[in-house]
Write a protein that holds these residues in place. Structure first.
Motif, PDB file in Angstrom:
ATOM      1  N   LYS A 260      -7.622  38.591  -2.319  1.00  0.00           N
ATOM      2  CA  LYS A 260      -7.684  38.558  -0.858  1.00  0.00           C
ATOM      3  C   LYS A 260      -8.515  37.367  -0.426  1.00  0.00           C
ATOM      4  CE  LYS A 260     -10.006  41.324   2.679  1.00  0.00           C
ATOM      5  NZ  LYS A 260     -10.694  42.616   2.887  1.00  0.00           N
ATOM      6  N   ALA A 261      -8.047  36.668   0.580  1.00  0.00           N
ATOM      7  CA  ALA A 261      -8.748  35.468   1.043  1.00  0.00           C
ATOM      8  C   ALA A 261      -9.714  35.797   2.176  1.00  0.00           C
ATOM      9  CB  ALA A 261      -7.739  34.424   1.511  1.00  0.00           C
ATOM     10  N   PRO A 262     -10.838  35.078   2.260  1.00  0.00           N
ATOM     11  CA  PRO A 262     -11.763  35.290   3.374  1.00  0.00           C
ATOM     12  C   PRO A 262     -11.236  34.683   4.669  1.00  0.00           C
ATOM     13  CG  PRO A 262     -12.526  33.477   2.010  1.00  0.00           C
ATOM     14  CD  PRO A 262     -11.321  34.056   1.313  1.00  0.00           C
ATOM     15  N   ASN A 263     -11.626  35.293   5.799  1.00  0.00           N
ATOM     16  CA  ASN A 263     -11.301  34.690   7.087  1.00  0.00           C
ATOM     17  C   ASN A 263     -12.318  33.598   7.404  1.00  0.00           C
ATOM     18  OD1 ASN A 263     -13.641  35.951   8.135  1.00  0.00           O
ATOM     19  ND2 ASN A 263     -12.478  37.766   8.786  1.00  0.00           N
ATOM     20  N   ASP A 264     -12.230  33.001   8.574  1.00  0.00           N
ATOM     21  CA  ASP A 264     -13.091  31.865   8.905  1.00  0.00           C
ATOM     22  C   ASP A 264     -14.568  32.239   8.854  1.00  0.00           C
ATOM     23  OD1 ASP A 264     -10.785  30.443   9.272  1.00  0.00           O
ATOM     24  OD2 ASP A 264     -10.905  30.358  11.463  1.00  0.00           O
ATOM     25  N   GLU A 265     -14.903  33.373   9.443  1.00  0.00           N
ATOM     26  CA  GLU A 265     -16.303  33.801   9.476  1.00  0.00           C
ATOM     27  C   GLU A 265     -16.813  34.122   8.070  1.00  0.00           C
ATOM     28  OE1 GLU A 265     -19.026  37.378  11.457  1.00  0.00           O
ATOM     29  OE2 GLU A 265     -16.967  37.061  12.127  1.00  0.00           O
ATOM     30  N   GLN A 266     -15.986  34.789   7.299  1.00  0.00           N
ATOM     31  CA  GLN A 266     -16.377  35.120   5.924  1.00  0.00           C
ATOM     32  C   GLN A 266     -16.524  33.869   5.072  1.00  0.00           C
ATOM     33  OE1 GLN A 266     -13.055  37.714   5.340  1.00  0.00           O
ATOM     34  NE2 GLN A 266     -14.278  39.592   5.573  1.00  0.00           N
ATOM     35  N   LEU A 267     -15.671  32.886   5.289  1.00  0.00           N
ATOM     36  CA  LEU A 267     -15.791  31.626   4.554  1.00  0.00           C
ATOM     37  C   LEU A 267     -17.132  30.973   4.839  1.00  0.00           C
ATOM     38  CD1 LEU A 267     -14.628  29.282   2.837  1.00  0.00           C
ATOM     39  CD2 LEU A 267     -13.740  28.322   4.976  1.00  0.00           C
ATOM     40  N   GLU A 268     -17.515  30.926   6.096  1.00  0.00           N
ATOM     41  CA  GLU A 268     -18.791  30.303   6.440  1.00  0.00           C
ATOM     42  C   GLU A 268     -19.957  31.021   5.779  1.00  0.00           C
ATOM     43  OE1 GLU A 268     -19.449  27.403   7.947  1.00  0.00           O
ATOM     44  OE2 GLU A 268     -17.276  27.195   7.773  1.00  0.00           O
ATOM     45  N   SER A 269     -19.880  32.336   5.729  1.00  0.00           N
ATOM     46  CA  SER A 269     -20.928  33.101   5.061  1.00  0.00           C
ATOM     47  C   SER A 269     -20.980  32.768   3.572  1.00  0.00           C
ATOM     48  CB  SER A 269     -20.688  34.601   5.250  1.00  0.00           C
ATOM     49  OG  SER A 269     -21.625  35.361   4.513  1.00  0.00           O
ATOM     50  N   ALA A 270     -19.813  32.712   2.946  1.00  0.00           N
ATOM     51  CA  ALA A 270     -19.750  32.404   1.509  1.00  0.00           C
ATOM     52  C   ALA A 270     -20.294  31.010   1.221  1.00  0.00           C
ATOM     53  CB  ALA A 270     -18.313  32.521   1.012  1.00  0.00           C
ATOM     54  N   LEU A 271     -19.974  30.050   2.075  1.00  0.00           N
ATOM     55  CA  LEU A 271     -20.441  28.678   1.870  1.00  0.00           C
ATOM     56  C   LEU A 271     -21.949  28.569   2.086  1.00  0.00           C
ATOM     57  CD1 LEU A 271     -17.562  26.659   3.587  1.00  0.00           C
ATOM     58  CD2 LEU A 271     -17.934  27.020   1.137  1.00  0.00           C
ATOM     59  N   THR A 272     -22.465  29.340   3.036  1.00  0.00           N
ATOM     60  CA  THR A 272     -23.907  29.336   3.278  1.00  0.00           C
ATOM     61  C   THR A 272     -24.667  29.825   2.050  1.00  0.00           C
ATOM     62  OG1 THR A 272     -23.594  29.714   5.651  1.00  0.00           O
ATOM     63  CG2 THR A 272     -25.743  30.281   4.734  1.00  0.00           C
ATOM     64  N   GLN A 273     -24.075  30.765   1.318  1.00  0.00           N
ATOM     65  CA  GLN A 273     -24.720  31.336   0.138  1.00  0.00           C
ATOM     66  C   GLN A 273     -24.639  30.429  -1.091  1.00  0.00           C
ATOM     67  OE1 GLN A 273     -23.605  35.597  -0.506  1.00  0.00           O
ATOM     68  NE2 GLN A 273     -22.670  35.439   1.536  1.00  0.00           N
ATOM     69  N   ASN A 274     -23.791  29.403  -1.032  1.00  0.00           N
ATOM     70  CA  ASN A 274     -23.575  28.515  -2.175  1.00  0.00           C
ATOM     71  C   ASN A 274     -23.671  27.068  -1.710  1.00  0.00           C
ATOM     72  OD1 ASN A 274     -22.572  30.358  -4.584  1.00  0.00           O
ATOM     73  ND2 ASN A 274     -21.606  31.137  -2.726  1.00  0.00           N
ATOM     74  N   PRO A 275     -24.835  26.452  -1.850  1.00  0.00           N
ATOM     75  CA  PRO A 275     -25.055  25.107  -1.313  1.00  0.00           C
ATOM     76  C   PRO A 275     -24.118  24.061  -1.911  1.00  0.00           C
ATOM     77  CG  PRO A 275     -27.139  26.145  -1.933  1.00  0.00           C
ATOM     78  CD  PRO A 275     -26.047  27.029  -2.460  1.00  0.00           C
ATOM     79  N   GLU A 276     -23.780  23.082  -1.110  1.00  0.00           N
ATOM     80  CA  GLU A 276     -22.974  21.950  -1.577  1.00  0.00           C
ATOM     81  C   GLU A 276     -23.847  21.067  -2.470  1.00  0.00           C
ATOM     82  OE1 GLU A 276     -20.447  18.193   0.320  1.00  0.00           O
ATOM     83  OE2 GLU A 276     -21.380  19.687   1.624  1.00  0.00           O
ATOM     84  N   THR A 277     -23.414  20.854  -3.671  1.00  0.00           N
ATOM     85  CA  THR A 277     -24.232  20.114  -4.642  1.00  0.00           C
ATOM     86  C   THR A 277     -23.542  18.862  -5.171  1.00  0.00           C
ATOM     87  OG1 THR A 277     -23.397  21.571  -6.393  1.00  0.00           O
ATOM     88  CG2 THR A 277     -25.529  22.139  -5.396  1.00  0.00           C
ATOM     89  N   LEU A 278     -22.228  18.900  -5.300  1.00  0.00           N
ATOM     90  CA  LEU A 278     -21.500  17.766  -5.877  1.00  0.00           C
ATOM     91  C   LEU A 278     -20.566  17.106  -4.873  1.00  0.00           C
ATOM     92  CD1 LEU A 278     -20.491  19.335  -9.331  1.00  0.00           C
ATOM     93  CD2 LEU A 278     -22.518  17.971  -8.783  1.00  0.00           C
ATOM     94  N   GLY A 279     -20.536  17.619  -3.651  1.00  0.00           N
ATOM     95  CA  GLY A 279     -19.663  17.066  -2.623  1.00  0.00           C
ATOM     96  C   GLY A 279     -18.375  17.848  -2.506  1.00  0.00           C
TER      97      GLY A 279
END
Length: 281
Positions: A260-279
Motif C-alpha cells: 500500500k502506498a502512502p498518501n501525500d501527508e503520510q509521505l511527508e511524515s515518512a520523509l521527516t523521519q528519514n533525513p536526506e543524506t545522499l540527495g
C-alpha cells in the motif's frame, strides 16, 4: 570501506527512495522494502565482492538473487546508489516503458537484475543453481539470496533446500526475512510454519539468527559469521529478524503496509523521519 555511520546514512536515503517510489505511482510494496534496507545496504556496500560494471555471467564475483521480488523498491534504490544505473531512473518506477518495473525483470536489461522475480518460491532454485555452477567452474565466490518468511509456504522452496544440502552446495548464503507478516496477516495466522530454524536444520543446513535485523552492526556481524561458515559442506541460512515498515512509525509491525502506498501527508511524515543524506532523485 564505509563506516557504520555512512552505512546508516545510506539506509536513511534508501528509505526515502522507497516511500517516494511507491507514492509516485500510488502502488508498490513499502513494508518489506523498509524492513530489509539495512540488509541490502550492508550486502552491496560492504559484504559482497563486486566487479565494476555488470554482466549476466557473474564470473569471479559474488552474486545476489532476490526471490521475494515485490520488495523491488529497496533493491532498485540500493542498485542505483551502488552505481548500477542512474539514480534518476528511480523516478520511472512502475511506469510504462520503464526498466524499473514493479517486480524485477530481465528483458529490459536493467543492470544488477539477474532473474525475473515476481512468482514467489523460485529464487532458491535459481540461487543454488548459480552456486553449483560456480563450484563446477572452480569459481570460489559466493551466492547470496533473500526470501520472505511467508514465501517459504511455497513448496518449491523445500525441494530446493533439500537439494542444496544433499549436493553440498556450501557456497550459498540464503537469508530469510523473518518479519512475521504477509499480505493477508501474520504468517502465524495465515499458515503457521512452526520453527523455521528446525526445518532448515532438519534439511541439513547451517543456520544462524540475526535477532536485530534492523541494526547495521548486527547485520554486518551476521553476514560475516555466515561467510565464515561457507566451504564446510553445508549451505548457510540466515534468519534475519526484521520489523516490517521499519523506520516509518505508522508502517511498522503491521501487514497493512505490505502493498500500500502512502498518501501525500503520510509521505511527508515518512520523509521527516528519514533525513536526506545522499540527495533525493
Amino acid at each position: 570501506m564505509p563506516n557504520t555511520k555512512q552505512l546508516e546514512d545510506f539506509v536513511s536515503q534508501v528509505r526515502r527512495d522507497i516511500v517516494r517510489q511507491v507514492h509516485g505511482v500510488n502502488s508498490g510494496h513499502p513494508g518489506g522494502s523498509l524492513g530489509c534496507a539495512e540488509f541490502f545496504v550492508a550486502l552491496y556496500q560492504e559484504v559482497m565482492k563486486r566487479k565494476d560494471g555488470f554482466d549476466m555471467d557473474g564470473k569471479d564475483e559474488d552474486l545476489f538473487f532476490l526471490s521475494n521480488g515485490h520488495i523491488s523498491p529497496v533493491f532498485y534504490s540500493v542498485l542505483a546508489r551502488s552505481g548500477y544505473f542512474p539514480v534518476a531512473e528511480l523516478n520511472t518506477y512502475r511506469k510504462i516503458d520503464s526498466r524499473v518495473q514493479g517486480h524485477p525483470t530481465t528483458h529490459e536489461g536493467l543492470p544488477g537484475i539477474r532473474i525475473a522475480s515476481g512468482s514467489l518460491g523460485q529464487g532458491m532454485s535459481v540461487a543454488l543453481g548459480a552456486a553449483q555452477t560456480k563450484k563446477l567452474n572452480g569459481d570460489p565466490n559466493l551466492v547470496y539470496s533473500l526470501h520472505g518468511d511467508g514465501e517459504l509456504q511455497e513448496g518449491q522452496n523445500w525441494e530446493a533446500i533439500m537439494y542444496a544440502s544433499a549436493n553440498n552446495i556450501d557456497n550459498l548464503i540464503s537469508t530469510v526475512d523473518l518479519n512475521g507478516q504477509q499480505i493477508d496477516g501474520t504468517t502465524d495466522h495465515v499458515l503457521n510454519m512452526g520453527s523455521i530454524r528446525a526445518k532448515f536444520e532438519a534439511f541439513g543446513w547451517e543456520v544462524l539468527d540475526v535477532e536485530k535485523g534492523n541494526d547495521m552492526n548486527a547485520v554486518l556481524a551476521g553476514l560475516k559469521e555466515a561467510k565464515s561458515l561457507t566451504g564446510k559442506g553445508k549451505p548457510v541460512c540466515i534468519l534475519l529478524h526484521t520489523i516490517m515498515g521499519n523506520g516509518v512509525d505508522f508502517m511498522m509491525g503491521t501487514h497493512a503496509w505490505h502493498g500500500k502506498a502512502p498518501n501525500d501527508e503520510q509521505l511527508e511524515s515518512a520523509l521527516t523521519q528519514n533525513p536526506e543524506t545522499l540527495g533525493d532523485y
